[in-house]
Design an enzyme around this catalytic site. Structure first.
Site, PDB file in Angstrom:
ATOM      1  N   LYS A   1      21.457   7.224   8.822  1.00 28.90           N
ATOM      2  CA  LYS A   1      20.960   7.579   7.485  1.00 28.90           C
ATOM      3  C   LYS A   1      19.558   6.829   7.077  1.00 28.90           C
ATOM      4  CE  LYS A   1      23.486   3.382   5.620  1.00 28.90           C
ATOM      5  NZ  LYS A   1      24.849   3.109   4.852  1.00 28.90           N
TER       6      LYS A   1
ATOM      7  N   TYR B   1      -6.385  -8.548  -5.187  1.00 30.43           N
ATOM      8  CA  TYR B   1      -6.425  -8.440  -6.620  1.00 30.43           C
ATOM      9  C   TYR B   1      -5.620  -9.729  -7.317  1.00 30.43           C
ATOM     10  CZ  TYR B   1      -6.986  -3.350  -5.515  1.00 30.43           C
ATOM     11  OH  TYR B   1      -7.428  -2.291  -5.370  1.00 30.43           O
TER      12      TYR B   1
END
Ligand SMILES: *Cc1c(COP(=O)(O)O)cnc(C)c1O
Length: 397
Positions: A38, A270
């Site tokens: 999956k 940042y």
């Protein structure tokens, strides 16, 4: 859209996948093995990993969604496949016509799959799922007798065949957790009810990776292994991959995009959450949260550059982060290894999980669609098939 692997690449060692499947089969010698692929094979690429797992003797493949199972069929897989995450109106008919086994946890799903079987003129192969205590999908004990009787009646009409009876653990990765034995006894009761109403499944299954590695009496006829197929230990508490004969299949590697000297007191990335303490060398790793590098690992994630572990300096941005090399030097294009098997001195996905406050499952599964997967150890006859090679295949969207 993926790119050519110059900036960053996830190398997937398919020989490691095959060896892991062999190790897991040896750990559960009385059961068949399902390789769970999956979420694009936990980020490793569902189709190439499914193919490698089959080559190593995985009798079954497992997916969450029906679309994932249908994609395996589209890529040419013809063996037993189970998918378990359905919602009303799902592609039941396509699944039945593709010979995919489907999970049923409730009467609405039994009705929808039986209708699809009638419409297609085929018998649907279904696995009835009991909730033995996980509290997620699965039929509650109070409704189980009704669901099993309805499924038996549908079998008698020829619309369905109950090929599996199954359930899923909540805490198999926590050795000794009291829910484990409680779920095992609830599963025995659910099997007795189902068998009492005449169901004779091909496979009864309960074990995920941690149960496969630690609870032999949970193996029944089939074990459903996911994370261990990719060489990751289900939990640090259960030991390292090597202690279970497993090897991590994914190495995430980038090429430095910039290297420069900066003075003391220079803010980095940042928010300036990191400031250089002296004149130093900063290197730019061109990988960010869009590539699956967790922003929660800002200031903490480890990277091997120039033979030493460095730490993310300041924030992880969308596309890049910085490491402080101190007095060491490097050149643009040099290797930065975020994680791998660990035996080349590099960190592991488990190290990133610890740095980000998550589990290694999430680190590999979230590697972004923008990161090309490069397959190593492909078996010769499959070279050039769809889903292999360096383009990442069709399944990474
Ligand atoms: C994901 C999943 C698995 C595999 O779990 P691992 O811990 O990765 O082995 C098995 N069964 C079900 C129902 C799952 O959703």
């Amino acid at each position: 859209m993926t790119e050519t692997p110059t900036r960053i690449r996830a190398e997937i060692d398919l020989e490691a996948v095959r060896a892991n499947v062999r190790a897991l089969r040896a750990a559960a010698p009385t059961a068949q093995l399902m390789a769970v692929v999956k979420a694009d094979g936990y980020g490793h690429g569902a189709v190439p990993c499914a193919r490698a797992a089959r080559e190593a003797g995985a009798a079954w493949l497992g997916t969450a969604t029906p679309q994932e199972a249908l994609a395996l069929r589209a890529a040419g897989d013809t063996g037993p496949v189970l998918c378990w995450l359905w919602t009303p109106g799902g592609p039941w008919r396509e699944a039945v016509e593709a010979g995919i086994d489907v999970s049923v946890s409730a009467l609405w799903a039994l009705r929808e799959v039986a209708a699809a079987a009638r419409a297609s003129g085929r018998t649907a192969r279904i696995h009835l799922k009991a909730d033995t205590g996980l509290g997620r999908n699965g039929c509650a004990p109070a409704d189980w007798a009704g669901l099993t009787a309805a499924a038996r009646a549908a079998e008698a009409r020829g619309t369905v065949r109950v090929t599996g009876l199954w359930s899923h653990f909540a805490c198999a990765d926590e050795p000794g957790h009291p829910s484990v034995t409680a779920q095992q006894s609830a599963f025995r009761e659910a099997l007795a009810v189902a068998e009492g109403c005449g169901l004779r499944p091909e496979v009864r299954h309960l074990a995920n990776s941690p149960a496969t590695l630690t609870l032999p009496d949970s193996h029944y006829d089939l074990v459903r292994t996911g994370v261990a197929v990719y060489g990751i230990s289900p939990s640090p508490e259960l030991g390292t991959p090597a202690e279970h004969g497993l090897r991590p299949a994914m190495t995430l590697r980038a090429a430095l995009a910039s290297v420069k000297r900066v003075p003391a007191g220079h803010g980095v990335s940042y928010g300036h959450r990191y400031t250089t303490t002296g004149e130093t060398t900063l290197a730019l790793v061109p990988a960010g949260y869009a590539d699956g590098v967790p922003r929660h690992a800002s200031g903490a994630g480890p990277v091997l550059v120039g033979g030493k572990w460095r730490q993310v300096a300041g924030r992880v941005a969308m596309d890049q982060f910085v490491v402080d090399l101190g007095a060491d030097s490097a050149a643009p294009g040099d290797d930065a290894v975020l994680f791998g098997p660990g035996d080349g001195g590099e960190p592991t996905a488990e190290d990133w999980a610890r740095a980000a406050g998550t589990i290694a499952y999430e680190i590999v599964t979230r590697i972004g669609a923008r990161v090309p997967r490069v397959y190593l150890g492909k078996s010769g006859e499959n070279d050039g098939d769809a889903g292999s090679g360096t383009d990442g295949g069709a399944g990474h969207g």
